[in-house]
Design an enzyme around this catalytic site. Sequence first.
Site, PDB file in Angstrom:
ATOM      1  N   CYS A 239       0.945  -1.141   0.155  1.00 17.67           N
ATOM      2  CA  CYS A 239      -0.158   0.064   0.090  1.00 17.67           C
ATOM      3  C   CYS A 239       1.113   1.272  -0.015  1.00 17.67           C
ATOM      4  O   CYS A 239       1.879   1.416   0.798  1.00 17.67           O
ATOM      5  CB  CYS A 239      -0.971   0.044   1.135  1.00 17.67           C
TER       6      CYS A 239
ATOM      7  N   CYS B 279      -0.885   3.821  -6.283  1.00 16.67           N
ATOM      8  CA  CYS B 279      -1.800   3.004  -5.447  1.00 16.67           C
ATOM      9  C   CYS B 279      -2.052   1.672  -5.831  1.00 16.67           C
ATOM     10  O   CYS B 279      -2.017   1.701  -7.126  1.00 16.67           O
ATOM     11  CB  CYS B 279      -3.321   3.840  -5.192  1.00 16.67           C
TER      12      CYS B 279
HETATM   13  N1  DGL Z   1      -4.099   0.463  -1.800  1.00 14.76           N
HETATM   14  C1  DGL Z   1      -3.831   1.828  -1.075  1.00 14.76           C
HETATM   15  C2  DGL Z   1      -2.541   2.374  -1.655  1.00 14.76           C
HETATM   16  O1  DGL Z   1      -1.657   1.750  -2.131  1.00 14.76           O
HETATM   17  C3  DGL Z   1      -4.727   2.760  -0.705  1.00 14.76           C
HETATM   18  C4  DGL Z   1      -6.117   2.740  -0.666  1.00 14.76           C
HETATM   19  C5  DGL Z   1      -6.865   3.463   0.331  1.00 14.76           C
HETATM   20  O2  DGL Z   1      -7.137   4.587   0.375  1.00 14.76           O
HETATM   21  O3  DGL Z   1      -7.020   2.537   1.439  1.00 14.76           O
HETATM   22  O4  DGL Z   1      -2.289   3.666  -1.457  1.00 14.76           O
END
Ligand code: DGL
Length: 264
Positions: A75, A189
Amino acid sequence: MDRNSPILLFDSGVGGLTVLAELRELQPDAPVLFAADHAGMPYGTKTEPEVAARVAGLLGRMAERYQPSLICIACNTASTIALSMVREVLEVPIVGTVPAIKPAAGMTKTGTIGLLGTEATIRQPYVDQLEQDFASDHRLLRHAAPGLVQLAEAKLRGRDVSVDDVTAEVRALVMQPGGQDIDTIVLACTHFPLLLDELAEAFGDGIAFVDGSRGIARRIAALTEGMKLERAEPDRAVTTGDLESFKELTDSFVAFNIHRLERF
Ligand code: DGL
């Protein structure tokens, strides 16, 4: 650490699947525990202290319960905010996910790079530093597209996601001054590559997309190389959120050989 200890892939939701896909290519036999903090999703609209406290607290409890060989924070939001803090408190090796600005700088021909992330990610000093280190002679235009997180979650639950929905979220990136020169877009993301087809249609021809998942999988493989990791029991996915909603993702997990979906 024994060779059956899982690699813990952690994200707020299904974004970790983009890393899992690459990891399966490189290390098909490595045991994986997929953890999604759906109760805390989205991270991108939270403050830095909120994300840091949540991620550090959860990873501490998960490390104790599952004894992973390695933790991957799959993430960008959590990594750009909390990676160094979590590394300080946990003894497990930790791999983070940071925006792929460096490879994008090597790819762009026009010198103008777009970056799509969450609101929290695009304002991080960590991103300023990457820009300074690797793209100081380029133009980097950033845009927060938080709606793509929910669209990716919906798509993987089998719901219809239209190109129009995706276009509405990302259009403002190219409307910025100089935006028409963008030829390379960093998907900062982990949820966003799950919408690659829709994004390619939304932006049209001539745009290359880049994300960090392949590099992260390589880093995990390098760090676990000597461990000869082997699966002793079927892999699992856990969520902090609602189990019924999580089970709507069964097909997406089965595609990666994860058949057990549980609540953390
Ligand atoms: N998958 C997450 C990232 O890579 C974020 C998603 C969220 O906002 O929870 O930033």
